[in-house]
Write a protein that holds these residues in place. Structure first.
Motif, PDB file in Angstrom:
ATOM      1  N   LEU A  95       0.767  -1.191  -0.052  1.00  0.00           N
ATOM      2  CA  LEU A  95       0.176  -0.232  -0.030  1.00  0.00           C
ATOM      3  C   LEU A  95       0.638   1.216  -0.039  1.00  0.00           C
ATOM      4  N   THR A  96       2.119   1.298   0.831  1.00  0.00           N
ATOM      5  CA  THR A  96       2.752   2.357   0.693  1.00  0.00           C
ATOM      6  C   THR A  96       3.397   2.726  -0.609  1.00  0.00           C
ATOM      7  N   THR A  97       3.739   1.620  -1.215  1.00  0.00           N
ATOM      8  CA  THR A  97       4.367   1.787  -2.213  1.00  0.00           C
ATOM      9  C   THR A  97       3.406   2.373  -3.579  1.00  0.00           C
ATOM     10  N   LEU A  98       2.217   1.993  -3.528  1.00  0.00           N
ATOM     11  CA  LEU A  98       1.038   2.410  -4.684  1.00  0.00           C
ATOM     12  C   LEU A  98       0.744   3.653  -4.325  1.00  0.00           C
ATOM     13  N   PHE A  99       0.503   4.025  -2.996  1.00  0.00           N
ATOM     14  CA  PHE A  99       0.003   5.421  -2.699  1.00  0.00           C
ATOM     15  C   PHE A  99       1.389   6.160  -2.654  1.00  0.00           C
ATOM     16  N   GLY A 100       2.585   5.878  -2.562  1.00  0.00           N
ATOM     17  CA  GLY A 100       3.604   6.790  -2.572  1.00  0.00           C
ATOM     18  C   GLY A 100       3.968   7.045  -3.995  1.00  0.00           C
ATOM     19  N   PHE A 101       3.643   6.140  -5.064  1.00  0.00           N
ATOM     20  CA  PHE A 101       3.878   6.519  -6.277  1.00  0.00           C
ATOM     21  C   PHE A 101       2.788   7.479  -7.027  1.00  0.00           C
ATOM     22  N   ILE A 102       1.599   7.153  -6.378  1.00  0.00           N
ATOM     23  CA  ILE A 102       0.549   8.109  -7.045  1.00  0.00           C
ATOM     24  C   ILE A 102       0.844   9.726  -6.209  1.00  0.00           C
ATOM     25  N   ILE A 103       1.346   9.582  -4.930  1.00  0.00           N
ATOM     26  CA  ILE A 103       1.590  11.155  -4.469  1.00  0.00           C
ATOM     27  C   ILE A 103       2.866  11.480  -4.947  1.00  0.00           C
ATOM     28  N   GLY A 178      -1.980 -17.929   1.611  1.00  0.00           N
ATOM     29  CA  GLY A 178      -1.261 -19.017   0.474  1.00  0.00           C
ATOM     30  C   GLY A 178      -1.709 -17.933  -0.804  1.00  0.00           C
ATOM     31  N   LEU A 179      -2.939 -17.679  -1.118  1.00  0.00           N
ATOM     32  CA  LEU A 179      -2.948 -16.797  -2.329  1.00  0.00           C
ATOM     33  C   LEU A 179      -2.198 -15.457  -2.460  1.00  0.00           C
ATOM     34  N   LEU A 180      -2.159 -14.826  -1.143  1.00  0.00           N
ATOM     35  CA  LEU A 180      -1.389 -13.576  -1.162  1.00  0.00           C
ATOM     36  C   LEU A 180       0.287 -14.004  -1.610  1.00  0.00           C
ATOM     37  N   LEU A 181       0.737 -15.087  -1.354  1.00  0.00           N
ATOM     38  CA  LEU A 181       2.009 -15.498  -1.672  1.00  0.00           C
ATOM     39  C   LEU A 181       2.113 -15.930  -3.191  1.00  0.00           C
ATOM     40  N   ALA A 182       1.145 -16.821  -3.638  1.00  0.00           N
ATOM     41  CA  ALA A 182       1.241 -16.688  -4.808  1.00  0.00           C
ATOM     42  C   ALA A 182       1.168 -15.694  -5.825  1.00  0.00           C
ATOM     43  N   SER A 183       0.235 -14.531  -5.267  1.00  0.00           N
ATOM     44  CA  SER A 183      -0.034 -13.190  -6.112  1.00  0.00           C
ATOM     45  C   SER A 183       1.536 -12.664  -5.908  1.00  0.00           C
ATOM     46  N   PHE A 184       2.000 -12.584  -4.849  1.00  0.00           N
ATOM     47  CA  PHE A 184       3.461 -12.289  -5.027  1.00  0.00           C
ATOM     48  C   PHE A 184       4.449 -12.702  -5.874  1.00  0.00           C
ATOM     49  N   ALA A 185       4.678 -13.974  -5.845  1.00  0.00           N
ATOM     50  CA  ALA A 185       5.495 -14.960  -6.687  1.00  0.00           C
ATOM     51  C   ALA A 185       5.147 -14.557  -8.142  1.00  0.00           C
ATOM     52  N   LEU A 186       3.805 -14.363  -8.614  1.00  0.00           N
ATOM     53  CA  LEU A 186       3.314 -13.860  -9.828  1.00  0.00           C
ATOM     54  C   LEU A 186       4.054 -12.806 -10.280  1.00  0.00           C
ATOM     55  N   GLY A 187       3.954 -11.561  -9.299  1.00  0.00           N
ATOM     56  CA  GLY A 187       4.570 -10.156  -9.473  1.00  0.00           C
ATOM     57  C   GLY A 187       6.004 -10.553  -9.683  1.00  0.00           C
ATOM     58  N   ILE A 191       8.248  -9.408 -13.078  1.00  0.00           N
ATOM     59  CA  ILE A 191       9.502  -8.586 -13.225  1.00  0.00           C
ATOM     60  C   ILE A 191      10.773  -9.270 -13.874  1.00  0.00           C
ATOM     61  N   TRP A 192      11.001 -10.661 -13.359  1.00  0.00           N
ATOM     62  CA  TRP A 192      12.187 -11.373 -13.840  1.00  0.00           C
ATOM     63  C   TRP A 192      12.050 -11.478 -15.464  1.00  0.00           C
ATOM     64  N   ARG A 193      10.801 -11.527 -16.099  1.00  0.00           N
ATOM     65  CA  ARG A 193      10.562 -11.366 -17.517  1.00  0.00           C
ATOM     66  C   ARG A 193      10.517 -10.381 -18.225  1.00  0.00           C
ATOM     67  N   LYS A 194      10.826  -9.107 -17.431  1.00  0.00           N
ATOM     68  CA  LYS A 194      10.982  -7.952 -17.867  1.00  0.00           C
ATOM     69  C   LYS A 194       9.750  -7.190 -18.511  1.00  0.00           C
ATOM     70  N   MET A 195       8.644  -7.820 -17.975  1.00  0.00           N
ATOM     71  CA  MET A 195       7.325  -7.332 -18.682  1.00  0.00           C
ATOM     72  C   MET A 195       7.134  -5.903 -18.600  1.00  0.00           C
ATOM     73  N   PRO A 196       6.684  -4.976 -19.530  1.00  0.00           N
ATOM     74  CA  PRO A 196       6.607  -3.533 -19.607  1.00  0.00           C
ATOM     75  C   PRO A 196       5.539  -3.378 -18.292  1.00  0.00           C
ATOM     76  N   GLY A 200       2.358  -5.420 -17.131  1.00  0.00           N
ATOM     77  CA  GLY A 200       2.732  -6.302 -16.331  1.00  0.00           C
ATOM     78  C   GLY A 200       1.648  -6.206 -15.242  1.00  0.00           C
ATOM     79  N   LEU A 201       1.073  -4.849 -14.878  1.00  0.00           N
ATOM     80  CA  LEU A 201       0.260  -4.739 -13.954  1.00  0.00           C
ATOM     81  C   LEU A 201      -1.170  -5.489 -14.046  1.00  0.00           C
ATOM     82  N   VAL A 202      -1.380  -5.276 -15.286  1.00  0.00           N
ATOM     83  CA  VAL A 202      -2.960  -5.933 -15.939  1.00  0.00           C
ATOM     84  C   VAL A 202      -2.633  -7.231 -15.961  1.00  0.00           C
ATOM     85  N   VAL A 203      -1.532  -7.770 -16.264  1.00  0.00           N
ATOM     86  CA  VAL A 203      -1.549  -9.446 -16.119  1.00  0.00           C
ATOM     87  C   VAL A 203      -1.354  -9.768 -14.503  1.00  0.00           C
TER      88      VAL A 203
END
Length: 378
Positions: A95-103, A178-187, A191-196, A200-203
């Protein structure tokens, strides 16, 4: 052998001897401190060692992501506190990263009203101590109306002095973690695949939602609906997701405080992007959004990532403020365990080791992420 080579060898030997001496001195100091502490503990009738971890605690605490019992051993209770710390820490980091980028982007905007509002936000929340913000926010939250008079949004979201009640998938807390960890692993994989960035956010968002829906459909209790909505029954809400008031207050306070710092990191990174690049984008007919996503952010990330990693580590350490309002994170559990068991040194060592492990992992991830972004920029 020349005289120069002989001098270099002597200098090298001298350095090795000095380093060996310092290491030996450090070991002696540590051994002496441990021996003295053990002697003092034995003189007071206190035992040392980690055998107490198998003893039952006999006391309860407020929040747990996994089933708990008052007779759980210290080892399991400390593990529950560790999970709670990770849970709060990673939510706060996201959340801090998300709102930090917005602000931070708003701080870089050309619109005076938006820029001024973002500046006021940063100056307020960055300059007030975090624990003061948490205590003030908690005092406000615990004085909200009770469940029967809870504030409602569309009869699906409720806020009372018991916490925040939200609709949620019909899964157990363990599956949700477990779903949170899977979502983090997907992110991390994206990043490792260098998706734009935006693709990347949409995927990532689409993949996370799909994983949640499939898991909830496959693992929901028999006869239960896919989505559980909170409903008032007697003096409490049942169904949905209940975020206790202590957890809710911690997430809000850390997010408000941390996003102000990350906003400054983002603003500084955006300010380092040469104006000639943005002017070239404008000359090519790119929109403001395209210039931001395709030019400014990719160029700024190389200078944003290192200080951003420092802020992530700080967010994880900031979870220790939960002890001020009774949230059962690892620091709170260790504090109570010290009072109940008297195993001060062992418990402090466990606490320090846990934070070294987590923050060391964050540092490694930050270095890896920085390397990936640098490779992408070339």
């Amino acid at each position: 052998m020349s005289k120069a080579d002989e001098l270099r060898r002597k200098a090298k030997r001298r350095k090795i001897l000095i380093q060996a001496g310092l290491i030996g001195l450090s070991v002696l100091v540590i051994v002496g401190a441990v021996t003295t502490a053990r002697t003092n503990l034995e003189a007071q009738g206190l035992t040392s060692g980690f055998g107490f971890l198998d003893r039952s605690t006999g006391w309860d605490y407020s929040f747990s992501l996994v089933p708990k019992d008052i007779m759980d051993p210290y080892a399991r209770t400390l593990f529950v506190g560790f999970l709670n710390t990770l849970f709060v820490g990673f939510i706060a980091i996201f959340l801090t990263t998300l709102f930090g980028f917005i602000i931070g982007t708003a701080r870089d905007a050309s619109n005076i009203a938006i820029k001024s509002a973002a500046t006021v936000y940063v100056q307020i929340f960055r300059n007030i101590p975090l624990i003061l913000q948490l205590v003030f926010l908690y005092a406000v939250l615990i004085n909200l109306p009770g469940p029967r008079q809870a504030m409602s949004m569309g009869d699906t979201v409720f806020l009372s002095n018991r916490g925040l009640m939200l609709p949620g998938l019909s899964v157990t807390p363990g599956v949700a973690v477990g779903l949170l960890l899977a979502s983090f692993a997907l992110g991390v994989f994206l990043i490792w695949r260098k998706m734009p960035l935006f693709r990347g956010l949409v995927v990532w968002l689409g993949g996370s939602i799909l994983m949640c829906l499939v898991t909830a459909f496959a693992m929901r209790p028999e006869g239960a609906s896919l989505v559980s909505v909170p409903a008032l029954q007697g003096l409490r809400f049942r169904g949905g997701i209940t975020i206790p008031i202590e957890l809710f207050g911690m997430i809000i306070a850390i997010t408000l405080y941390g996003s102000a710092y990350i906003a400054e990191v983002v603003r500084g990174g955006l300010a380092q992007v040469p104006k000639g690049l943005t002017e070239a984008g404008q000359a090519l007919g790119l929109t403001t959004g395209q210039i931001w996503s395709r030019i400014k952010i990719p160029m700024a990330l190389r200078s944003i990532i290192p200080p951003l990693g420092n802020q992530w580590i700080f967010m994880m350490k900031a979870t220790t403020i939960g002890v001020a309002i009774g949230f059962s994170d690892l620091f709170y559990i260790v504090s109570i365990s010290i009072t109940q068991s008297g195993q001060t040194l062992e418990l402090i060592a466990i606490l320090a080791g846990a934070f070294l492990l987590v923050n060391g992992g964050l540092a490694v991830f930050t270095n890896w992420l920085n390397a990936r972004m640098k490779l992408k920029a070339h």
